[in-house]
Design an enzyme around this catalytic site. Structure first.
Site, PDB file in Angstrom:
ATOM      1  N   ALA A   7     -30.802 -13.130 -64.432  1.00  0.00           N
ATOM      2  CA  ALA A   7     -30.598 -14.364 -63.673  1.00  0.00           C
ATOM      3  C   ALA A   7     -29.600 -14.169 -62.542  1.00  0.00           C
ATOM      4  CB  ALA A   7     -30.091 -15.466 -64.603  1.00  0.00           C
ATOM      5  N   CYS A   8     -29.892 -14.809 -61.418  1.00  0.00           N
ATOM      6  CA  CYS A   8     -28.904 -14.914 -60.341  1.00  0.00           C
ATOM      7  C   CYS A   8     -29.142 -16.235 -59.619  1.00  0.00           C
ATOM      8  CB  CYS A   8     -28.949 -13.721 -59.394  1.00  0.00           C
ATOM      9  SG  CYS A   8     -30.308 -13.684 -58.224  1.00  0.00           S
ATOM     10  N   GLY A   9     -28.345 -16.525 -58.651  1.00  0.00           N
ATOM     11  CA  GLY A   9     -28.384 -17.836 -58.000  1.00  0.00           C
ATOM     12  C   GLY A   9     -29.761 -18.228 -57.499  1.00  0.00           C
ATOM     13  N   ALA A  40     -30.618 -19.248 -61.573  1.00  0.00           N
ATOM     14  CA  ALA A  40     -29.614 -19.739 -62.520  1.00  0.00           C
ATOM     15  C   ALA A  40     -29.995 -21.097 -63.105  1.00  0.00           C
ATOM     16  CB  ALA A  40     -28.257 -19.819 -61.821  1.00  0.00           C
TER      17      ALA A  40
END
Lengths: 94, 151
Positions: A7-9, A40
């Site tokens: 996961a990332c932004g 996210a």
């Protein structure tokens, strides 16, 4: 087959690099591993849907998570990469 | 392929900004000028930076601001070196303050296609010597030629 949620932004830049790195580490160790990327905001939903073996993230995540949560920033900076890799391998080898 | 993502006129040196948000706006200027991003890109990238910061505590601090694909018209990367560091919050750790010297602004639509260039940036930021050369570069051409050797 292991499944790692990354996961990332925006699920656009950093998680792509981190996901490939995880797959590469798994491959080098002869472990079958798939990664799924998530933004996210969708990460918890994806986690509940997919039941991954771990979540690796380059962002802060809030919610109830009952699998190991690994900070994947080392895969970008190279700082403390060994301990992050070891942490990941421990999960992959389980 | 990947080299077309970075153009020499997308590189600015010794930028003077007051904070991280001005740094993002400055980095976005050449992309806005040549129509690579929409006008909303800057606001969206700034907003994203507030929520999901992108500062990284590499030997010379870097930040990788970016935002969603819908604000990107033509995939591009821009680079700004800063005359004075500005503080970005840490990626994955918004409470962390990271003095940043180099900003890589990413305008990406298809990360799978751009994986090579993203990995190149990651290789560069892990290399202290290269980061020093970028930080100390006296003109954009020096940075452009240096990065091209990695692509």
């Amino acid at each position: 087959m292991k499944l790692i949620l990354v996961a990332c932004g925006t699920a656009l830049a950093t998680s792509t690099v981190v996901a490939r790195k995880i797959e590469q580490i798994a491959q080098e160790n002869g472990i079958e591993c798939k990664t799924v990327q998530a933004k996210a905001v969708d990460a918890i939903k994806k986690y509940e849907e997919l039941h991954p073996d771990a979540i690796v993230c380059t962002c802060q995540l809030e919610g109830e998570i009952n699998v190991p949560l690994i900070n994947g920033r080392a895969f970008l900076t190279g700082i403390n990469i060994k301990s992050t890799t070891d942490q990941l391998l421990e999960i992959l080898k389980k | 392929m990947a080299s077309s993502l970075l153009q020499e006129d997308h590189i600015q040196i010794n930028g003077i900004v007051r904070d991280q948000f001005e740094a993002i706006a400055l980095a976005a200027e050449p992309l806005l000028r040549d129509g690579s991003i929409t006008e909303d890109f800057i606001e969206a990238a700034v907003e994203r930076e507030r929520v999901f910061p992108t500062g990284l505590p590499t030997k010379i601090g870097v930040a990788l601001p970016h935002t969603e694909a819908k604000y990107v018209l033509k995939e591009s990367i821009s680079i700004v070196t800063l005359k004075n560091t500005v503080v970005f919050a840490g990626m994955g750790n918004p409470k962390e303050s990271i003095p940043v010297n180099i900003v890589f602004l990413l305008a990406i639509q298809d990360p799978q296609k751009q994986l090579g260039v993203l990995q190149t940036i990651v290789t560069i930021i892990q290399n202290e010597k290269v980061l020093h050369k970028i930080k100390d570069a006296k003109d954009p051409k020096t940075i452009y030629n240096l990065i091209k050797t990695f692509l």
